[in-house]
Design a protein around this motif. Structure first.
Motif, mmCIF file in Angstrom:
data_model
loop_
_atom_site.group_PDB
_atom_site.id
_atom_site.type_symbol
_atom_site.label_atom_id
_atom_site.label_comp_id
_atom_site.label_asym_id
_atom_site.label_seq_id
_atom_site.Cartn_x
_atom_site.Cartn_y
_atom_site.Cartn_z
ATOM 1 N N ALA A 118 45.975 42.334 36.019
ATOM 2 C CA ALA A 118 45.417 41.058 36.483
ATOM 3 C C ALA A 118 46.488 39.983 36.626
ATOM 4 O O ALA A 118 46.461 39.184 37.570
ATOM 5 C CB ALA A 118 44.323 40.595 35.516
ATOM 6 N N LYS A 119 47.428 39.977 35.700
ATOM 7 C CA LYS A 119 48.489 38.958 35.723
ATOM 8 C C LYS A 119 49.701 39.394 36.531
ATOM 9 O O LYS A 119 50.701 38.665 36.594
ATOM 10 C CB LYS A 119 48.911 38.616 34.286
ATOM 11 C CG LYS A 119 47.777 38.100 33.410
ATOM 12 C CD LYS A 119 47.080 36.893 34.026
ATOM 13 C CE LYS A 119 45.940 36.400 33.164
ATOM 14 N NZ LYS A 119 45.188 35.284 33.801
ATOM 15 N N MET A 142 45.308 36.743 38.541
ATOM 16 C CA MET A 142 43.923 36.304 38.413
ATOM 17 C C MET A 142 43.528 36.236 36.950
ATOM 18 O O MET A 142 44.199 36.784 36.074
ATOM 19 C CB MET A 142 42.983 37.252 39.164
ATOM 20 C CG MET A 142 42.771 38.596 38.495
ATOM 21 S SD MET A 142 41.587 39.629 39.397
ATOM 22 C CE MET A 142 41.131 40.819 38.136
ATOM 23 N N GLU A 143 42.433 35.529 36.693
ATOM 24 C CA GLU A 143 41.873 35.458 35.346
ATOM 25 C C GLU A 143 40.945 36.639 35.102
ATOM 26 O O GLU A 143 40.330 37.166 36.026
ATOM 27 C CB GLU A 143 41.076 34.166 35.171
ATOM 28 C CG GLU A 143 41.901 32.902 35.253
ATOM 29 C CD GLU A 143 41.060 31.646 35.057
ATOM 30 O OE1 GLU A 143 39.811 31.764 35.008
ATOM 31 O OE2 GLU A 143 41.642 30.557 34.958
ATOM 32 N N LYS A 229 36.327 46.585 46.702
ATOM 33 C CA LYS A 229 37.662 46.439 47.291
ATOM 34 C C LYS A 229 38.467 45.450 46.447
ATOM 35 O O LYS A 229 37.992 44.367 46.113
ATOM 36 C CB LYS A 229 37.568 45.945 48.725
ATOM 37 C CG LYS A 229 38.929 45.791 49.412
ATOM 38 C CD LYS A 229 38.784 45.435 50.868
ATOM 39 C CE LYS A 229 40.141 45.137 51.503
ATOM 40 N NZ LYS A 229 41.100 46.251 51.374
ATOM 41 N N GLY A 230 39.683 45.844 46.100
ATOM 42 C CA GLY A 230 40.533 44.984 45.293
ATOM 43 C C GLY A 230 40.357 45.178 43.799
ATOM 44 O O GLY A 230 40.963 44.450 42.999
ATOM 45 N N LEU A 256 41.884 49.812 46.538
ATOM 46 C CA LEU A 256 42.033 49.397 45.142
ATOM 47 C C LEU A 256 43.329 48.618 45.004
ATOM 48 O O LEU A 256 44.331 48.912 45.660
ATOM 49 C CB LEU A 256 42.041 50.609 44.208
ATOM 50 C CG LEU A 256 40.764 51.439 44.157
ATOM 51 C CD1 LEU A 256 40.898 52.547 43.108
ATOM 52 C CD2 LEU A 256 39.535 50.582 43.862
ATOM 53 N N ALA A 257 43.317 47.634 44.107
ATOM 54 C CA ALA A 257 44.485 46.764 43.943
ATOM 55 C C ALA A 257 45.480 47.296 42.940
ATOM 56 O O ALA A 257 46.662 46.924 42.979
ATOM 57 C CB ALA A 257 44.029 45.360 43.534
#
Length: 326
Positions: A118-119, A142-143, A229-230, A256-257
């Motif tokens: 995420a970070k 992102m958080e 997605k993501g 996928l991220a």
């Protein structure tokens, strides 16, 4: 000189705290063996062994056939996909695992991988090291707060991961067909019976189920395609639960991220594994449950498991095949 001591085999990698418990027993002879011992070297040594602790060493029908007086087989860990349980059960030999000894360590690693994804820890670190600060706004982190996580498997590790996610203000969905839904609700989480229906809701999928015929390839191309997605996927359970070529495709197409992987289908995974070429993959070498604290706790739990059987009071809570006691 003849001895009446029972013989117990322990791998050389076992934590000293656990070894000491068995080595202190005057009625037991401790035999240390290399953790990576070849089957051809192991089989002849099993004939007079009454108990064995396993690290990554397989123990299947051939090993059981060679074990003429075996009373207990204990895993230094919780996974046992390298052990042929029916072969043990047929001889009424219990297979024991380390219970919750490394549950916290694995849950922490799973949560660490979520945060790292995420970070964007990997690319952010590369920006600093590569002196390319001008790129930093092109990959904003992102958080976790407010995001939805789907935890697959609500056992000793999954329950601990859920608590950590809830503490970060995440919505926690749980899929585990073997756990009563009311039990999941009582813990404060949302049970989901249909895995396929839940996948599009999740920003992160975290795998904590055992590897067995039902879960091999559980996350194939179809299920990865159902994910949002993501989204991210994290696996600290066992390799093979995720189809690796399908995961590579889902990541390279951008569906996928990212993925956090502590386990791989083949271990050690080959250095030319295509997943390792992707910046969106964060990996570790199956070490989630191998912290300083967990190694000590697993060694102690394993020794206590072995001694419980040899002393006639088996720890049933840590026994995979309790039917052997009937």
């Amino acid at each position: 000189m003849p001895t009446n001591k029972r013989k117990v085999m322990l791998p050389h990698t076992m934590g000293q705290q656990g070894m000491a418990l068995i080595q202190a027993r005057d009625d037991i002879e401790t035999i240390i063996y290399p953790a990576g011992i070849a089957q051809a070297d192991l089989l002849p040594r099993l004939a007079d062994i009454t108990g064995i602790a396993l690290s990554g060493t397989p123990f299947r029908q051939a090993e059981m056939d060679a074990s003429l007086i075996m009373q207990v087989v204990a895993r230094i860990g919780v996974g046992y996909d390298a052990v042929e349980v029916p072969a043990l059960t047929a001889r009424r030999v219990p297979l024991m695992t380390a219970g919750i000894a490394n549950s916290t360590s694995v849950a922490e690693q799973a949560f660490h991988l979520m945060i790292a994804l995420a970070k964007k820890n990997k690319p952010m670190d590369a920006i600093v090291r590569g002196d390319t600060w001008h790129q930093r706004h092109g990959m904003q982190p992102m958080e976790l707060a407010g995001k939805t996580i789907l935890i697959v498997g609500f056992g000793r590790i999954g329950t601990r991961t859920a608590r950590r996610c809830a503490a970060f203000d995440m919505t926690v969905l749980i899929h585990d067909p073997y756990i009563n839904e009311q039990q999941i609700r009582s813990a404060g989480y949302q049970p989901v019976a249909d895995l396929n229906a839940a996948l599009p809701q999740a920003d992160i999928v975290c795998i904590h189920c055992p590897k067995n015929p039902e879960t091999v390839g559980l996350f194939n191309a179809g299920r990865l395609g159902l994910m949002k997605k993501g989204a991210f996927i994290v696996n600290t359970a066992r390799g093979g639960i995720i189809d690796e070529p399908a995961l590579h495709a889902a990541l390279t197409t951008g569906h996928l991220a990212g993925a956090g992987l502590d386990v791989f289908e083949e271990e050690p995974t080959p250095p030319d594994n295509p997943l390792l070429t992707l910046d969106s993959v964060i990996s570790s070498p199956h070490m989630a449950g191998v912290t300083v604290e967990a190694v000590a706790a697993m060694a102690v739990a394993t020794s206590l498991n072995i001694l419980s059987v040899l002393d006639g009071s088996p720890n049933r809570e840590n026994t995979i095949n309790p039917e052997v006691y009937i």
